[in-house]
Design a protein around this motif. Structure first.
Motif, PDB file in Angstrom:
ATOM      1  N   PRO A   1       1.340  -0.944   5.599  1.00  9.65           N
ATOM      2  CA  PRO A   1       0.309  -0.208   6.340  1.00  9.65           C
ATOM      3  C   PRO A   1       0.927   0.624   7.455  1.00  9.65           C
ATOM      4  O   PRO A   1       1.864   0.178   8.142  1.00  9.65           O
ATOM      5  CB  PRO A   1      -0.577  -1.319   6.904  1.00  9.65           C
ATOM      6  CG  PRO A   1      -0.339  -2.498   6.016  1.00  9.65           C
ATOM      7  CD  PRO A   1       1.088  -2.405   5.585  1.00  9.65           C
TER       8      PRO A   1
ATOM      9  N   THR B   1       0.852  -1.187   0.000  1.00 12.89           N
ATOM     10  CA  THR B   1       0.000   0.000   0.000  1.00 12.89           C
ATOM     11  C   THR B   1       0.886   1.234   0.000  1.00 12.89           C
ATOM     12  O   THR B   1       1.969   1.233   0.601  1.00 12.89           O
ATOM     13  CB  THR B   1      -0.921   0.027   1.247  1.00 12.89           C
ATOM     14  OG1 THR B   1      -1.578   1.295   1.336  1.00 12.89           O
ATOM     15  CG2 THR B   1      -0.146  -0.221   2.516  1.00 12.89           C
TER      16      THR B   1
ATOM     17  N   ARG C   1      -8.474   3.571  -1.750  1.00 12.75           N
ATOM     18  CA  ARG C   1      -7.248   3.934  -1.041  1.00 12.75           C
ATOM     19  C   ARG C   1      -7.533   4.073   0.452  1.00 12.75           C
ATOM     20  O   ARG C   1      -8.585   4.557   0.851  1.00 12.75           O
ATOM     21  CB  ARG C   1      -6.670   5.245  -1.566  1.00 12.75           C
ATOM     22  CG  ARG C   1      -6.178   5.210  -2.988  1.00 12.75           C
ATOM     23  CD  ARG C   1      -5.467   6.509  -3.331  1.00 12.75           C
ATOM     24  NE  ARG C   1      -4.228   6.651  -2.575  1.00 12.75           N
ATOM     25  CZ  ARG C   1      -3.550   7.798  -2.477  1.00 12.75           C
ATOM     26  NH1 ARG C   1      -4.005   8.887  -3.065  1.00 12.75           N
ATOM     27  NH2 ARG C   1      -2.429   7.845  -1.789  1.00 12.75           N
ATOM     28  N   MET C   2      -6.549   3.666   1.261  1.00 15.17           N
ATOM     29  CA  MET C   2      -6.640   3.841   2.705  1.00 15.17           C
ATOM     30  C   MET C   2      -5.746   5.027   3.085  1.00 15.17           C
ATOM     31  O   MET C   2      -4.514   4.931   2.994  1.00 15.17           O
ATOM     32  CB  MET C   2      -6.176   2.585   3.435  1.00 15.17           C
ATOM     33  CG  MET C   2      -6.959   1.338   3.083  1.00 15.17           C
ATOM     34  SD  MET C   2      -8.696   1.417   3.610  1.00 15.17           S
ATOM     35  CE  MET C   2      -9.525   1.381   2.018  1.00 15.17           C
TER      36      MET C   2
ATOM     37  N   GLU D   1     -11.336   6.090   3.906  1.00 16.92           N
ATOM     38  CA  GLU D   1     -11.337   5.263   2.692  1.00 16.92           C
ATOM     39  C   GLU D   1     -11.787   6.132   1.526  1.00 16.92           C
ATOM     40  O   GLU D   1     -12.861   6.740   1.558  1.00 16.92           O
ATOM     41  CB  GLU D   1     -12.270   4.066   2.860  1.00 16.92           C
ATOM     42  CG  GLU D   1     -12.115   3.005   1.778  1.00 16.92           C
ATOM     43  CD  GLU D   1     -12.923   3.289   0.514  1.00 16.92           C
ATOM     44  OE1 GLU D   1     -12.520   2.837  -0.567  1.00 16.92           O
ATOM     45  OE2 GLU D   1     -13.959   3.986   0.633  1.00 16.92           O
TER      46      GLU D   1
ATOM     47  N   ARG E   1      -2.991   0.195  -3.924  1.00 14.90           N
ATOM     48  CA  ARG E   1      -2.980  -0.945  -3.015  1.00 14.90           C
ATOM     49  C   ARG E   1      -3.034  -2.201  -3.855  1.00 14.90           C
ATOM     50  O   ARG E   1      -3.642  -2.208  -4.932  1.00 14.90           O
ATOM     51  CB  ARG E   1      -4.182  -0.951  -2.075  1.00 14.90           C
ATOM     52  CG  ARG E   1      -4.270   0.187  -1.096  1.00 14.90           C
ATOM     53  CD  ARG E   1      -5.612   0.150  -0.363  1.00 14.90           C
ATOM     54  NE  ARG E   1      -5.784  -1.050   0.442  1.00 14.90           N
ATOM     55  CZ  ARG E   1      -6.967  -1.614   0.729  1.00 14.90           C
ATOM     56  NH1 ARG E   1      -8.082  -1.100   0.227  1.00 14.90           N
ATOM     57  NH2 ARG E   1      -7.040  -2.683   1.484  1.00 14.90           N
TER      58      ARG E   1
ATOM     59  N   TYR F   1      -8.460   6.070   9.689  1.00 14.89           N
ATOM     60  CA  TYR F   1      -8.312   6.140   8.239  1.00 14.89           C
ATOM     61  C   TYR F   1      -9.545   6.749   7.587  1.00 14.89           C
ATOM     62  O   TYR F   1     -10.652   6.685   8.129  1.00 14.89           O
ATOM     63  CB  TYR F   1      -8.138   4.740   7.650  1.00 14.89           C
ATOM     64  CG  TYR F   1      -6.775   4.112   7.825  1.00 14.89           C
ATOM     65  CD1 TYR F   1      -5.817   4.191   6.815  1.00 14.89           C
ATOM     66  CD2 TYR F   1      -6.462   3.412   8.980  1.00 14.89           C
ATOM     67  CE1 TYR F   1      -4.567   3.587   6.958  1.00 14.89           C
ATOM     68  CE2 TYR F   1      -5.219   2.810   9.136  1.00 14.89           C
ATOM     69  CZ  TYR F   1      -4.284   2.900   8.120  1.00 14.89           C
ATOM     70  OH  TYR F   1      -3.056   2.304   8.259  1.00 14.89           O
TER      71      TYR F   1
ATOM     72  N   TRP G   1      -3.796  -6.520   7.754  1.00 14.18           N
ATOM     73  CA  TRP G   1      -4.237  -6.032   6.445  1.00 14.18           C
ATOM     74  C   TRP G   1      -4.038  -7.142   5.403  1.00 14.18           C
ATOM     75  O   TRP G   1      -3.247  -8.059   5.587  1.00 14.18           O
ATOM     76  CB  TRP G   1      -3.431  -4.815   6.028  1.00 14.18           C
ATOM     77  CG  TRP G   1      -3.665  -3.594   6.852  1.00 14.18           C
ATOM     78  CD1 TRP G   1      -2.991  -3.231   7.980  1.00 14.18           C
ATOM     79  CD2 TRP G   1      -4.628  -2.564   6.604  1.00 14.18           C
ATOM     80  NE1 TRP G   1      -3.478  -2.028   8.462  1.00 14.18           N
ATOM     81  CE2 TRP G   1      -4.483  -1.602   7.634  1.00 14.18           C
ATOM     82  CE3 TRP G   1      -5.586  -2.358   5.623  1.00 14.18           C
ATOM     83  CZ2 TRP G   1      -5.274  -0.455   7.701  1.00 14.18           C
ATOM     84  CZ3 TRP G   1      -6.369  -1.216   5.688  1.00 14.18           C
ATOM     85  CH2 TRP G   1      -6.213  -0.280   6.706  1.00 14.18           C
TER      86      TRP G   1
ATOM     87  N   GLU H   1       0.624   3.983   1.518  1.00 12.59           N
ATOM     88  CA  GLU H   1       0.443   4.909   2.642  1.00 12.59           C
ATOM     89  C   GLU H   1       1.727   5.187   3.411  1.00 12.59           C
ATOM     90  O   GLU H   1       1.764   6.111   4.238  1.00 12.59           O
ATOM     91  CB  GLU H   1      -0.649   4.398   3.587  1.00 12.59           C
ATOM     92  CG  GLU H   1      -0.348   3.075   4.254  1.00 12.59           C
ATOM     93  CD  GLU H   1      -1.601   2.441   4.853  1.00 12.59           C
ATOM     94  OE1 GLU H   1      -1.728   2.476   6.090  1.00 12.59           O
ATOM     95  OE2 GLU H   1      -2.438   1.922   4.093  1.00 12.59           O
TER      96      GLU H   1
END
Length: 386
Positions: free
Chosen positions: A142, A134, A185-186, A181, A304, A179, A265, A136
């Motif tokens: 995560p 991901t 996408r997170m 959403e 992701r 988070y 996740w 992020e």
């Protein structure tokens, strides 16, 4: 326009001295020693610990000697079990060596020892493995897991440096992030709460422990942009339960598989990693799936990505490939699968060659997650041919 949804998600990390993590590190240190002697040794090692006792058992092919006692003591010393009043003391604990060695040069399939596995050597068992990435964080992990692991590493560093000399190696950290959403996408917005439990010597007060861990670890581990006046801190929440020895100490290999991977996740195939050579696709295919997912996200093909690979014992090629980009890719699953098949050889022996899995690299993987160190081969994105 679709409304955005807000939610909380939590991930956990454990320190190197957690009893289950001790077992993982011992198993992988023994695996490394086997690979030093024969890069194609076949290894399946399990470990169990309790106060004063370490039990090592399993089967190893293609080597004739393995000094289990010496390796276990080196690992315990490295972790920090160096005091007589701890659950384990590397100098005095009992070690039971129940490993069966089979030094024959050939296994049941007639595959010789050597420096490179035959290209079509089959998977050693059936199984499925997942990889996840991901955007992020910079590590493409995560944020919840990234922060939890950072706290664990910083707790160890604070103890080793003498900043927090009363800390002992057995620690646990948990981070909950809020988070948003947004179209698959997170997007992390803030840290909602932090939970830390740590073993310690009896000469430190709970008030001092809580304040010093908060000031010297938590607030340095977590970027200030994620902390606010609503962030909750639960440090040693039940008081002195962390005094060492605790009376609650037992561990086995493979009980921290979610800590090892993505903190809850994505998905997990169910198989543990430590103590297994590349033929066990629980491990090698999980590393490959992570490499694929990270490469796709790194090159902007998705924000992701979740990859699943499945295998059968006796067959080299995977039986299936599954791809989910959570609506964050402009490409279809079939197009992404075509890119994967063009760039990656998914047979176990090829995975071992591409990711250096016949080299003794495993001890470090068992410390703070298998996907947190950018030096690991599977953490270096592949230069995809599109």
């Amino acid at each position: 326009m679709k409304s955005q949804s807000t939610f909380l998600f939590t991930s956990e990390s454990v320190g190197e001295g957690h009893p289950d993590k001790i077992c993982d590190q011992v198993a992988d240190a023994l695996l490394d020693e086997c690979l030093k002697q024969n890069p194609l040794s076949k290894v399946a090692i399990e470990v169990a610990v309790r106060p004063g006792l370490v039990i090592v058992f399993g089967v190893v092919h293609f080597i004739s000697r393995l000094d289990v006692d010496a390796i276990v003591r080196l690992v315990l010393k490295d972790i920090g079990y160096v005091c007589p009043d701890q659950e384990l003391d590397y100098r005095t604990c009992e070690i039971m060596d129940c490993v069966d060695l089979h030094p024959s040069l050939f296994n049941g399939n007639g595959i010789p020892s050597g420096l490179e596995a035959p290209a079509n050597e089959p998977a050693g068992d059936q199984g499925m493995a997942f990889g996840y990435a991901t955007d992020e964080t910079a590590q493409l992990l995560p944020l919840t897991l990234d922060l939890a692991h950072k706290i664990s590493r910083d707790l160890k560093a604070a103890q080793a440096s003498g900043m927090l000399p009363w800390l002992r190696p057995d620690t646990k950290a948990q981070v909950t992030v809020e988070y948003v959403e947004d179209q698959g996408r997170m997007v992390p917005t803030r840290v909602h709460n932090v939970v830390i439990t740590a073993q310690h010597t009896p000469d430190v007060s709970i008030e001092r422990l809580r304040q010093e861990i908060l000031d010297n670890v938590v607030r340095k581990s977590i970027p200030a942009k994620y902390l606010d006046d609503r962030t909750e801190y639960h440090i040693q929440p039940t008081g002195d339960v962390g005094v060492s020895p605790s009376g609650k100490f037992a561990g086995v290999t493979g009980r921290k598989i979610v800590v090892d991977t993505y903190g809850g996740w994505g998905a997990h195939g169910g198989g543990a990693f430590s103590g297994k050579d590349f033929r066990q696709v629980d491990r090698s295919a999980a590393y490959m799936a992570r490499w694929i997912a990270k490469s796709l996200v790194h090159h902007g093909l998705a924000n992701r990505c979740l990859i699943q690979l499945s295998y059968s014992i006796g067959i080299a090629e995977p039986l299936s490939i599954f791809i989910d980009t959570f609506r964050t890719s402009k490409l279809t699953s079939d197009q992404l699968k075509e890119i994967i098949c063009k760039n990656f050889d998914l047979r176990p022996a090829a995975i071992a060659k591409d990711l250096n899995l016949i080299n003794p690299i495993y001890y470090q993987t068992a410390k703070n997650g298998h996907f947190t160190n950018k030096e690991f081969p599977w953490e270096q994105p592949f230069d995809l041919v599109l």
